[in-house]
Design a protein around this motif. Structure first.
Motif, PDB file in Angstrom:
ATOM      1  N   MET A 185       0.845  -1.200   0.000  1.00 53.53           N
ATOM      2  CA  MET A 185       0.000   0.000   0.000  1.00 53.53           C
ATOM      3  C   MET A 185       0.881   1.251   0.000  1.00 53.53           C
ATOM      4  O   MET A 185       1.846   1.344   0.761  1.00 53.53           O
ATOM      5  N   SER A 186       0.556   2.204  -0.843  1.00 51.55           N
ATOM      6  CA  SER A 186       1.347   3.422  -0.945  1.00 51.55           C
ATOM      7  C   SER A 186       1.296   4.220   0.349  1.00 51.55           C
ATOM      8  O   SER A 186       0.263   4.291   1.017  1.00 51.55           O
ATOM      9  N   ILE A 187       2.448   4.813   0.684  1.00 51.96           N
ATOM     10  CA  ILE A 187       2.505   5.701   1.854  1.00 51.96           C
ATOM     11  C   ILE A 187       1.481   6.815   1.718  1.00 51.96           C
ATOM     12  O   ILE A 187       0.847   7.217   2.697  1.00 51.96           O
ATOM     13  N   TRP A 188       1.284   7.301   0.495  1.00 51.78           N
ATOM     14  CA  TRP A 188       0.418   8.454   0.277  1.00 51.78           C
ATOM     15  C   TRP A 188      -1.062   8.115   0.425  1.00 51.78           C
ATOM     16  O   TRP A 188      -1.895   9.018   0.481  1.00 51.78           O
ATOM     17  N   ASN A 189      -1.369   6.834   0.502  1.00 53.83           N
ATOM     18  CA  ASN A 189      -2.743   6.434   0.804  1.00 53.83           C
ATOM     19  C   ASN A 189      -2.967   6.264   2.300  1.00 53.83           C
ATOM     20  O   ASN A 189      -4.099   6.040   2.731  1.00 53.83           O
ATOM     21  N   ARG A 190      -1.882   6.372   3.067  1.00 54.79           N
ATOM     22  CA  ARG A 190      -1.992   6.219   4.520  1.00 54.79           C
ATOM     23  C   ARG A 190      -1.932   7.560   5.246  1.00 54.79           C
ATOM     24  O   ARG A 190      -2.086   7.613   6.463  1.00 54.79           O
ATOM     25  N   VAL A 191      -1.647   8.629   4.517  1.00 54.35           N
ATOM     26  CA  VAL A 191      -1.664   9.968   5.108  1.00 54.35           C
ATOM     27  C   VAL A 191      -2.741  10.776   4.408  1.00 54.35           C
ATOM     28  O   VAL A 191      -3.152  10.457   3.290  1.00 54.35           O
ATOM     29  N   GLU A 192      -3.197  11.830   5.072  1.00 53.71           N
ATOM     30  CA  GLU A 192      -4.264  12.651   4.494  1.00 53.71           C
ATOM     31  C   GLU A 192      -3.658  13.826   3.736  1.00 53.71           C
ATOM     32  O   GLU A 192      -2.883  14.610   4.287  1.00 53.71           O
ATOM     33  N   GLU A 233       5.232  13.889  12.664  1.00 56.20           N
ATOM     34  CA  GLU A 233       4.050  14.719  12.896  1.00 56.20           C
ATOM     35  C   GLU A 233       2.976  14.492  11.832  1.00 56.20           C
ATOM     36  O   GLU A 233       1.793  14.742  12.065  1.00 56.20           O
ATOM     37  N   PHE A 234       3.386  14.022  10.658  1.00 54.88           N
ATOM     38  CA  PHE A 234       2.443  13.781   9.565  1.00 54.88           C
ATOM     39  C   PHE A 234       2.132  12.298   9.384  1.00 54.88           C
ATOM     40  O   PHE A 234       1.428  11.920   8.446  1.00 54.88           O
ATOM     41  N   GLY A 235       2.658  11.461  10.274  1.00 55.94           N
ATOM     42  CA  GLY A 235       2.441  10.035  10.145  1.00 55.94           C
ATOM     43  C   GLY A 235       3.291   9.393   9.074  1.00 55.94           C
ATOM     44  O   GLY A 235       3.008   8.268   8.642  1.00 55.94           O
ATOM     45  N   TYR A 248       2.445  20.815  -3.994  1.00 56.71           N
ATOM     46  CA  TYR A 248       1.884  19.493  -4.254  1.00 56.71           C
ATOM     47  C   TYR A 248       0.504  19.305  -3.621  1.00 56.71           C
ATOM     48  O   TYR A 248      -0.289  18.498  -4.086  1.00 56.71           O
ATOM     49  N   GLY A 249       0.248  20.010  -2.534  1.00 57.05           N
ATOM     50  CA  GLY A 249      -0.995  19.853  -1.793  1.00 57.05           C
ATOM     51  C   GLY A 249      -0.753  20.179  -0.343  1.00 57.05           C
ATOM     52  O   GLY A 249       0.234  20.854  -0.007  1.00 57.05           O
ATOM     53  N   GLU A 250      -1.640  19.698   0.501  1.00 56.27           N
ATOM     54  CA  GLU A 250      -1.497  19.935   1.937  1.00 56.27           C
ATOM     55  C   GLU A 250      -1.500  18.605   2.683  1.00 56.27           C
ATOM     56  O   GLU A 250      -2.351  17.743   2.447  1.00 56.27           O
ATOM     57  N   LEU A 251      -0.553  18.479   3.608  1.00 51.14           N
ATOM     58  CA  LEU A 251      -0.475  17.312   4.470  1.00 51.14           C
ATOM     59  C   LEU A 251      -1.159  17.605   5.799  1.00 51.14           C
ATOM     60  O   LEU A 251      -0.985  18.695   6.367  1.00 51.14           O
ATOM     61  N   ARG A 252      -1.900  16.659   6.310  1.00 52.32           N
ATOM     62  CA  ARG A 252      -2.569  16.816   7.605  1.00 52.32           C
ATOM     63  C   ARG A 252      -1.704  16.195   8.691  1.00 52.32           C
ATOM     64  O   ARG A 252      -1.249  15.062   8.576  1.00 52.32           O
ATOM     65  N   THR A 253      -1.459  16.947   9.748  1.00 53.67           N
ATOM     66  CA  THR A 253      -0.716  16.398  10.880  1.00 53.67           C
ATOM     67  C   THR A 253      -1.613  15.466  11.693  1.00 53.67           C
ATOM     68  O   THR A 253      -2.831  15.441  11.518  1.00 53.67           O
ATOM     69  N   LEU A 254      -1.000  14.730  12.593  1.00 55.23           N
ATOM     70  CA  LEU A 254      -1.767  13.836  13.459  1.00 55.23           C
ATOM     71  C   LEU A 254      -2.670  14.607  14.406  1.00 55.23           C
ATOM     72  O   LEU A 254      -3.591  14.031  14.990  1.00 55.23           O
TER      73      LEU A 254
END
Length: 489
Positions: A1-8, A44-46, A95-101
């Motif tokens: 599973m891609s890392i990018w599918n495990r973070v928001e 912090e971003f998982g 690229y977009g925005e990453l959601r922190t935990l």
């Protein structure tokens, strides 16, 4: 599973009208490799503590995750006081925005990703040298508690890039609360795109200043927050002796974060007129000009906001800047000297200290750190930093009398220890001196990233002693004081 599918990841900036940006695919680096991965920030971003091939592919521009929409922002700005309409993300992509935990969103931006429509005469690349400087300084500022963008990762490569000489390309993964700058508003104002100007202001309020939405005058309230945050940022710069070097309006964040690290420097010998940017021939951005340039830039932003806010209200809000900055600076400087209360004579005490350091070419950071160690090492190491030791002795004696006033007339050993322990949490032992960055870069260009990693760790924890690493807190050699840094850095 891609890392990018495990973070928001969200891509809401790409949902704005096309006038705000251009969709651009990155130009990948050749033979990419890791220089440094920010494990603490990644957590912090998982993201995983150890980087892998998938992350390397992403941060070298070889593969774009399906959840990302790379784009180059369009903006304008005043550069060295002259308006330039032809600006935008010329070598970086959002690229977009990453959601922190903890539920906060941060822009993910790849700097050095290649040509965009806004590259002008540039090549869209970043070199290893400048990328290391930005990585280290943004993390140093975070360690000092100063509002800043952050560095998540740095990738090197074999991609040839010509600057003054042939260098190698790199990509810096930068995270920030936002990449919206003063220059975004200036672009829409000067091109008479008033619908887009209002949309930008509404977007900034909805995303970053939601508390303003219910105000009687939400745009004015937004500008008030921008003025306050900018004033606080610059006061914090002055207190640690940081010179940005290129305070153009396109390098000013609407959230008051330190942004776009180029020819910066931490002042060493105290010099109010310190110019860190070799390209700043007129000294526009010298150290003691930064507060007034902050106001100049806010005034430029006010003009861009004039279709949304009454002129008299803009003037009123701008008039709060100087007092806000001075108030913040006074609080921070009193804490650096361990003074609990504000006294009328404090201004003279500070002025005399600055005159003492300037006249004696005293290292700003070392003096204040040594002052905070007076409980352990006594007065002599402080005096040894100053050529005119008698004058220094007189100032230290006045300072100790001033401290005693806070302590009811007499300072006990326990009170002195408590004061100094507090001061050591405010006066760093480690800063990013230009010569340290220079040595780390020279090693990195030979494939040795050990100094980059060591500096990144020390600068993230600048107030701690770090036994065994005292050489990184040493005063610079003479050649280190003579290094020149320009906009290409």
């Amino acid at each position: 599973m891609s890392i990018w599918n495990r973070v928001e990841v969200t891509t809401r900036f790409s949902e704005l009208p096309s006038a705000f940006y251009t969709l651009v695919q990155p130009q990948p680096l050749t033979t990419p490799h890791w220089v440094i991965w920010n494990e603490d920030l990644a957590a912090e971003f998982g993201l995983p503590p150890e980087p892998n091939q998938e992350l390397l592919s992403t941060f070298s521009g070889q593969e774009v995750p399906d959840v990302c929409v790379p784009l180059a922002m369009k903006y304008a700005g005043h550069q060295f006081g002259m308006y330039n309409p032809d600006l935008g993300d010329g070598r970086g992509l959002l690229y977009g925005e990453l959601r922190t935990l903890h539920g906060q969103y941060y822009d993910l931006h790849l700097k050095g990703a290649g040509l965009t429509p806004y590259s002008r005469m540039g090549d869209g690349r970043a070199v290893l040298r400048s990328s290391i400087r930005e990585y280290l300084c943004s993390e140093a500022m975070a360690g000092l508690g100063i509002a800043t963008t952050r560095a998540l990762a740095l990738v090197g490569s074999d991609t040839p890039v010509r600057r003054e000489t042939m260098e190698t390309g790199a990509m810096l993964a930068r995270v920030a609360q936002t990449h919206i700058r003063f220059g975004h508003f200036e672009h829409f104002f000067y091109t008479n795109q008033m619908t887009e100007l209002a949309l930008l202001a509404d977007t900034v309020i909805d995303w970053y200043y939601p508390q303003c939405r219910g105000a009687e005058a939400p745009y004015a309230q937004m500008f008030t927050h921008i003025v306050e945050r900018t004033a606080h940022m610059i006061a914090d710069w002055q207190a640690v002796g940081f010179a940005h070097g290129v305070m153009n309006t396109d390098n000013m964040s609407i959230l008051g974060d330190t942004f776009d690290y180029g020819p910066f420097a931490f002042m060493e010998d105290y010099e109010p007129g310190f110019i860190c940017n070799h390209s700043d021939y007129q000294g526009r951005y010298r150290f003691d000009q930064q507060p007034s340039i902050g106001l100049w830039n806010l005034t430029a932003l006010a003009r861009a906001l004039s279709p949304l806010i009454e002129h008299s209200e803009l003037e009123r809000i701008l008039s709060t800047y100087e007092k806000t900055m001075q108030r913040r600076y006074s609080v921070v400087m009193r804490s650096k000297l361990g003074l609990k209360h504000s006294h009328e004579q404090d201004s003279q005490l500070f002025d005399d200290l600055f005159q003492l350091m300037a006249a004696n070419h005293t290292d700003y950071t070392r003096f204040l750190r040594q002052l905070s160690c007076i409980d352990i090492e006594g007065v002599q190491p402080i005096l040894d930093l100053v050529i005119d030791r008698e004058q220094a002795k007189n100032w230290v004696e006045r300072y100790l009398v001033r401290c005693a006033q806070d302590d009811g007339g007499t300072t006990s050993d326990d009170e002195l220890q408590r004061r100094c322990e507090f001061m050591r949490t405010k006066n760093p032992k480690y800063i990013l001196r230009n010569y340290l960055a220079h040595i780390a870069i020279e090693k990195a260009e030979q494939g040795d990233y050990s100094d980059v990693e060591t500096l990144a760790y020390l600068l993230a924890h600048p107030f701690e002693e770090h036994s065994g690493y005292e050489e990184y807190a040493s005063l610079p050699p003479q050649w280190g004081k003579e290094l020149e840094v320009s906009c290409s850095s």
